[in-house]
Enzyme design. Structure first.
Site, PDB file in Angstrom:
ATOM      1  N   TYR A  54      -3.905   1.508  -1.202  1.00  0.00           N
ATOM      2  CA  TYR A  54      -3.968   1.167   0.228  1.00  0.00           C
ATOM      3  C   TYR A  54      -3.083   2.105   1.045  1.00  0.00           C
ATOM      4  O   TYR A  54      -2.459   1.696   2.016  1.00  0.00           O
ATOM      5  CB  TYR A  54      -3.588  -0.302   0.455  1.00  0.00           C
ATOM      6  CG  TYR A  54      -4.418  -1.245  -0.365  1.00  0.00           C
ATOM      7  CD1 TYR A  54      -5.735  -1.534  -0.019  1.00  0.00           C
ATOM      8  CD2 TYR A  54      -3.908  -1.832  -1.517  1.00  0.00           C
ATOM      9  CE1 TYR A  54      -6.516  -2.380  -0.795  1.00  0.00           C
ATOM     10  CE2 TYR A  54      -4.672  -2.676  -2.306  1.00  0.00           C
ATOM     11  CZ  TYR A  54      -5.979  -2.946  -1.941  1.00  0.00           C
ATOM     12  OH  TYR A  54      -6.745  -3.779  -2.709  1.00  0.00           O
ATOM     13  N   HIS A  55      -3.056   3.384   0.638  1.00  0.00           N
ATOM     14  CA  HIS A  55      -2.215   4.387   1.298  1.00  0.00           C
ATOM     15  C   HIS A  55      -3.027   5.585   1.780  1.00  0.00           C
ATOM     16  O   HIS A  55      -2.502   6.693   1.859  1.00  0.00           O
ATOM     17  CB  HIS A  55      -1.135   4.890   0.331  1.00  0.00           C
ATOM     18  CG  HIS A  55      -0.218   3.840  -0.189  1.00  0.00           C
ATOM     19  ND1 HIS A  55       0.515   4.005  -1.349  1.00  0.00           N
ATOM     20  CD2 HIS A  55       0.075   2.595   0.272  1.00  0.00           C
ATOM     21  CE1 HIS A  55       1.226   2.906  -1.574  1.00  0.00           C
ATOM     22  NE2 HIS A  55       0.978   2.046  -0.595  1.00  0.00           N
ATOM     23  N   ALA A  56      -4.296   5.413   2.095  1.00  0.00           N
ATOM     24  CA  ALA A  56      -5.151   6.549   2.439  1.00  0.00           C
ATOM     25  C   ALA A  56      -4.642   7.293   3.672  1.00  0.00           C
ATOM     26  O   ALA A  56      -4.196   6.687   4.650  1.00  0.00           O
ATOM     27  CB  ALA A  56      -6.581   6.076   2.674  1.00  0.00           C
ATOM     28  N   HIS A  68      -3.463   7.428  -3.163  1.00  0.00           N
ATOM     29  CA  HIS A  68      -2.797   7.223  -4.446  1.00  0.00           C
ATOM     30  C   HIS A  68      -3.723   6.423  -5.364  1.00  0.00           C
ATOM     31  O   HIS A  68      -4.253   5.387  -4.953  1.00  0.00           O
ATOM     32  CB  HIS A  68      -1.505   6.428  -4.260  1.00  0.00           C
ATOM     33  CG  HIS A  68      -0.418   7.183  -3.554  1.00  0.00           C
ATOM     34  ND1 HIS A  68       0.302   6.649  -2.512  1.00  0.00           N
ATOM     35  CD2 HIS A  68       0.071   8.432  -3.742  1.00  0.00           C
ATOM     36  CE1 HIS A  68       1.207   7.530  -2.101  1.00  0.00           C
ATOM     37  NE2 HIS A  68       1.079   8.625  -2.832  1.00  0.00           N
TER      38      HIS A  68
END
Length: 533
Positions: free
Chosen positions: A469-471, A294
């Site tokens: 921080y949503h990889a 994101h």
């Protein structure tokens, strides 16, 4: 070499859940290996202490990107937790479950093992939710989930403006209905303390005789006998050690670390591995590819009245807030990074929300690299498109397991992602003009009125944007033979090796990834324990 039935690599959201589940049977021996230290740092437990922990290299992996157009030609850093609990020990503690359609879409690409029917049950099993039990919400699980209790004039106005946009106010924004929503967001906090995966799942299990927890051990590679995974080699205190696995090794390093572990183990693109002198075990060029993240943009406003929380994070009031926390476990320092969320559609014709904002009653000082709040009253949101499909990659360029891999985020590579990013900003600006916020806001300060056209909005994302921080996606799960893992999480081409973390998600969840990772790990334990080998 000491042997265990299962060796779990990585003690983050997935690894802690799997260690908890697999070690419930005393006849099964489990080793959990974590590169970082135990989670004893005092600012880990304090929710608003996350800013201090996120600046502490002793508890972080720092991954640097290659410069590209979507980052304004600069290298940006994505950090991940390097501590017991992984990123759940350093994150913002928002608990967003995602919607049924997200998991049904995942199941279409993988198998029905991952549809909402199963994941909804997993959520109910892991949760001890303040709002009590319902069809997919649990009240007896290991993970304590609570609702914000710090509600003020600004927070209520922020929600009211969302209602004026036509977004329904929900008591539980995670209610599984695939609809627009705004409301106070659940968080993984209980009695003022962070409920990381380590707190929720390892604390109850750590005294089990069949569970061994190894910290400060950086895994280098998986050991193979022919094509079967038999053990794990790791570094501790500068020395090499190894443990064996009688049944399986489960890699839970996350989307940023798991591809590197596979590559150092000989699984990946043959030419890449040959260049690094790594013997090939199984060729799969998909390892490290398919990275999705994101792209967030922080938008800020200066307020006309001093109703923001900025003053509570500066000077003597910061000392008072900290003292209040230690005396009562309440107040501004006991809050999650964001305690209000909204989910909405950026354009007509969509069947469900495609963007999210996280809303805060304070504003950052960008001149101090967001390490402080502004001197005047302000508020901000972070906005991002929920389902980007632009894909980047991450690969090692050295055999050193302590060297973080480099990556290419490749944000906004397609028109659909760009359209959603632009639309999200325009909707947020409309939101800020709704009552009662319109009477409280003096001006937009970030990115500001200079970024008005479509091209200027994309430029703002490039210059000022941030990862969320949503990889996910770098060890993609799929039905097809090219995928890195099959629908049972087994690494293709070898035996005795699985991956379970955000890296296996072939599509990005519509929201924060901590909750979906825990639920998927719970479901993964079902598959493993039921003999899906």
């Amino acid at each position: 070499m000491k042997r265990f039935d299962y060796v779990i690599v990585g003690a983050g959201a997935a690894g802690c859940v799997l260690a908890y589940r697999l070690s419930e049977n005393p006849a099964i021996s489990v080793a959990l290996i974590e590169a970082g230290p135990r989670d004893t740092h005092p600012f880990i437990a304090m929710p608003k202490g996350l800013a201090k922990v996120m600046a502490d290299p002793n508890h972080l992996w720092a991954y640097a990107s290659n410069p590209e157009e979507s980052t304004a030609g600069q290298s940006e850093v994505w950090v991940r937790g390097r501590v017991l609990g992984g990123s759940s020990s350093v994150n913002g503690m928002m608990y967003v479950r995602g919607q049924p359609a997200d998991f049904d879409a995942l199941a279409e690409l993988t198998s029905d093992d991952w549809n909402w029917e199963h994941i909804g049950k997993a959520y109910a099993a892991i949760e001890s939710h303040e709002l009590g039990a319902d069809e997919t919400r649990g009240d007896r699980g290991p993970l304590k989930v609570t609702m914000p209790d710090l509600r003020d004039e600004l927070s209520e106005a922020q929600i009211a403006a969302g209602e004026a946009m036509g977004w329904p106010r929900k008591a539980d924004v995670n209610a599984p209905d695939n609809s627009d929503a705004i409301g106070f967001a659940p968080r993984t906090i209980a009695k003022g303390r962070r409920q990381s995966a380590a707190v929720a799942f390892l604390r109850p299990a750590q005294d089990r005789k069949n569970l061994t927890i190894l910290t400060e051990c950086t895994v280098d590679r998986v050991i193979f006998a022919d094509r079967r995974a038999t053990g794990v080699e790791f570094l501790r205190g500068g020395e090499r050690h190894a443990v064996g696995a009688g049944r399986e090794i489960i890699v839970c390093g996350g989307a940023m670390a798991s591809p590197g572990i596979l590559e150092r183990s000989g699984i990946g693109d043959a030419r890449r591995l040959e260049a690094l002198g790594i013997p090939l075990v199984h060729e799969n060029p998909e390892v490290g590819e398919g990275l999705i993240e994101h792209r967030g943009l922080i938008m800020q406003w200066k307020l006309k009245r001093d109703i923001s929380q900025n003053k509570h994070f500066k000077g003597w009031r910061l000392l008072r807030s900290t003292l209040q926390y230690y005396l009562t476990r309440k107040g501004p320092m006991a809050a999650a990074a964001y305690e209000i969320g909204a989910w909405f559609r950026t354009r007509p014709g969509l069947n469900r929300p495609d963007a999210q904002i996280l809303i805060a009653p304070f504003s950052f000082d960008f001149a101090k690299n967001r390490q402080d709040v502004e001197a005047f009253p302000g508020m901000h949101v972070v906005v991002y498109s929920l389902r980007p499909t632009s894909r980047g990659n991450i690969h090692i360029d050295t055999r050193d397991p302590n060297a973080a891999a480099r990556f290419n985020p490749n944000y906004r590579a397609n028109q659909e992602d760009r359209q959603s990013m632009i639309g999200a900003v325009r909707v947020v600006r409309e939101y800020a003009r709704k009552p009662p916020l319109d009477q409280m806001i003096a001006e937009e300060t970030m990115p500001g009125p200079a970024y008005a056209s479509d091209a200027e909005i994309l430029d703002a994302y490039d210059r000022f944007g941030t990862c969320a921080y949503h990889a996910v996606g770098s060890c993609r799960m799929g039905k097809d033979e090219k995928s890195v893992v099959d629908p049972k999480l087994r690494v293709r081409g070898v035996e005795g090796l699985r991956v379970m973390d955000t890296s296996v998600m072939p599509v990005i969840p519509a929201g924060n990834t901590q909750g979906p990772t825990m639920a998927m790990a719970w479901r993964a334990a079902d598959l493993i324990l039921n003999g899906s080998t």
